[in-house]
Scaffold this active site. Structure first.
Site, PDB file in Angstrom:
ATOM      1  N   ASP A   9     -60.885 -22.086  61.551  1.00  0.00           N
ATOM      2  CA  ASP A   9     -59.888 -22.024  60.476  1.00  0.00           C
ATOM      3  C   ASP A   9     -60.570 -21.974  59.106  1.00  0.00           C
ATOM      4  OD1 ASP A   9     -57.252 -21.735  59.751  1.00  0.00           O
ATOM      5  OD2 ASP A   9     -56.815 -23.883  59.687  1.00  0.00           O
ATOM      6  N   ALA A  28     -47.498 -30.108  58.266  1.00  0.00           N
ATOM      7  CA  ALA A  28     -46.415 -30.309  59.224  1.00  0.00           C
ATOM      8  C   ALA A  28     -46.450 -31.694  59.856  1.00  0.00           C
ATOM      9  CB  ALA A  28     -46.501 -29.239  60.307  1.00  0.00           C
ATOM     10  N   LYS A  88     -56.022 -39.217  55.086  1.00  0.00           N
ATOM     11  CA  LYS A  88     -55.148 -38.309  55.824  1.00  0.00           C
ATOM     12  C   LYS A  88     -54.338 -39.115  56.830  1.00  0.00           C
ATOM     13  CE  LYS A  88     -55.466 -33.879  58.313  1.00  0.00           C
ATOM     14  NZ  LYS A  88     -56.424 -32.866  58.831  1.00  0.00           N
ATOM     15  N   VAL A 115     -51.822 -36.134  52.946  1.00  0.00           N
ATOM     16  CA  VAL A 115     -53.125 -36.521  52.411  1.00  0.00           C
ATOM     17  C   VAL A 115     -52.920 -37.192  51.056  1.00  0.00           C
ATOM     18  CG1 VAL A 115     -55.423 -35.751  51.718  1.00  0.00           C
ATOM     19  CG2 VAL A 115     -54.245 -34.606  53.607  1.00  0.00           C
ATOM     20  N   GLY A 118     -51.375 -33.720  49.096  1.00  0.00           N
ATOM     21  CA  GLY A 118     -50.798 -32.581  49.799  1.00  0.00           C
ATOM     22  C   GLY A 118     -50.130 -33.036  51.080  1.00  0.00           C
TER      23      GLY A 118
END
Length: 452
Positions: free
Chosen positions: A169, A54, A73, A58, A51
């Site tokens: 989050d 911004a 990451k 990853v 994925g």
């Protein structure tokens, strides 16, 4: 910043240095070196992109030294906000011991001079996120959600009570699931750490769609903000859709959250226990929302505690047999050559890989059957030991053969020697792995060839 290291300051102005060999403290020692944080780019083989955000990408990788799959990451750290988020991520991960149920484990971080990026190495969670799961199944059944929620609450209780941390989050995309049915909270990048359980936060960070009313109003907030986000995520996962109209834009969405009645799962379709659980999570007054450990005692959690539903069985919806076959092939290849490089004393450990029908062609020579193949490999290992030659894997490709679970594994590599002037000699080796039973294989055919 030097050629092989990058130093960033935490909010308390403590420098953290990222080198090609891992994370260093002010005194030059590596963070938790004994626990695996002494890690470098050469320890990881990048396999594919999982994925992108911004400021980060990853990848799925293979941690060669530990013989496990990881998520890597890669973060660009030249923007101040990105650095701040990364340091929050690392603080949460470094402070938490590995193998905390419900939290993604951290294996280390290192600097890549060529790109200027910091790579954070995390536990690979093979079932994807709950957002991915929901996309596949539409709605997650209530009894399954109950068992998942119990595990998520234990992880949140640990973050809140032990680490004094507000995640900020919590959402389906930040809750990962293993194929075995274990949820894992990830992405601590915008989390906030507070000195005591009575302290409050003041900043406006996080995903607006899951933001609590007190945060939208820019009021002080604390752990109940995560409980609101969890409640909203449960409504979405149970009904199959986000409960507010987010198409009108973030400002109108915030007005809806503040002014409309809280969204509950429809009566008649869901139990009153579940509806009450969500109602408590979504109380607009944060002081009236229960804490995570209190919610563990709720009737919704207890109702399904002994339910026969299996999270592992449910998560088979996310099982990808081709991904699993790729993993088996990669682990097989690295372990095979590690044993071959270990010398003649380890050849007995290769014997279980072969049967009486197995065949080996080694650069023109042929051997059939386990005993003959091991004898041949003994000779290869003995010869290589004399010249200190080792097999180095460069690439592993795998493809399924038919429908019986068999696979063709194609390894490209090179024979390397420390002797001065010896150039690495490339080779290719093909294995046909036949499946005995699920997850158990033997080498049916094998062919090694030097590339001249």
């Amino acid at each position: 910043m030097s050629d092989d290291s990058l130093t960033v300051l935490t909010q308390s102005h403590n420098p953290v240095s990222f080198t090609t060999e891992g994370m260093k403290k002010r005194d030059g020692s590596y963070y938790k070196a004994g626990a695996g944080l002494h890690i470098s780019e050469k320890d990881i083989r990048i396999l594919k992109k999982l994925g992108q955000g911004a400021s980060s990408i990853v990848h799925k990788g293979f941690y060669i030294r530990e013989n496990k799959f990881v998520a890597v990451k890669k973060i660009n750290v030249f923007e101040r906000e990105t650095r701040h988020q990364m340091l929050n991520d690392l603080k949460a991960l470094c402070d938490a011991p590995n193998n905390v149920p419900g939290l993604v484990s951290f294996y280390g971080a290192y600097h890549v001079p060529e790109s200027g990026q910091i790579s954070i190495v995390l536990e690979y969670v093979d079932g994807g996120s709950l957002a991915d799961v929901q996309a596949k199944v539409g709605k997650i059944p209530e009894n399954v959600l109950s068992k998942m929620t119990a595990k998520m609450l234990r992880a949140l209780a640990y973050l809140h009570r032990e680490k004094h941390m507000v995640h900020r989050d919590i959402k389906p995309a930040n809750i990962l699931m293993t194929i075995g049915g274990e949820p894992k909270i990830t992405d601590f990048g915008i989390s906030a750490f507070i000195d005591s359980t009575l302290a409050q936060c003041n900043t406006f960070l996080g995903t607006v769609t899951y933001m609590s009313p007190e945060r939208i109003n820019n009021h002080q907030y604390s752990f109940p903000a995560d409980i609101w986000s969890l409640g909203l995520a449960l409504v979405e996962m149970s009904t199959g859709k986000y409960p507010y109209d987010a198409s009108l834009g973030p400002l109108q969405l915030m007005i809806l959250v503040l002014q409309e009645d809280v969204p509950l799962p429809p009566a008649g379709e869901f139990s009153e226990e579940f509806r009450d659980f969500v109602r408590l999570c979504l109380h607009k007054d944060p002081h009236r929302r229960p804490m995570a450990d209190q919610l563990l005692e709720h009737a919704f959690i207890k109702k399904y505690a002994n339910d026969p539903v299996s999270l592992k069985s449910f998560m088979q919806c996310a099982f990808n047999p081709h991904d699993k076959l790729d993993e088996i092939a990669l682990v097989f290849a690295y372990n095979y050559y590690a044993l071959l490089n270990a010398g003649t004393q380890r050849m007995k450990d290769l014997a279980p890989l072969y049967s009486k029908q197995s065949t080996l062609r080694y650069d023109g020579d042929a051997a059939t059957g386990r005993d003959a193949i091991i004898a041949k490999l003994q000779g290869v290992a003995q010869m290589h030991a004399g010249f200190k030659v080792a097999h180095e894997v460069v690439d592993v490709q795998c493809q399924p053969l038919g429908f019986d679970g068999s696979a063709l594994v194609n390894v490209t590599g090179q024979l390397v020697s420390p002797a001065a002037g010896n150039k690495p000699q490339p080779f290719t080796e093909v294995f046909v792995l036949s499946q005995i039973q699920a997850g158990e294989y033997y080498v049916a055919n094998q062919c090694f060839r030097l590339i001249k």
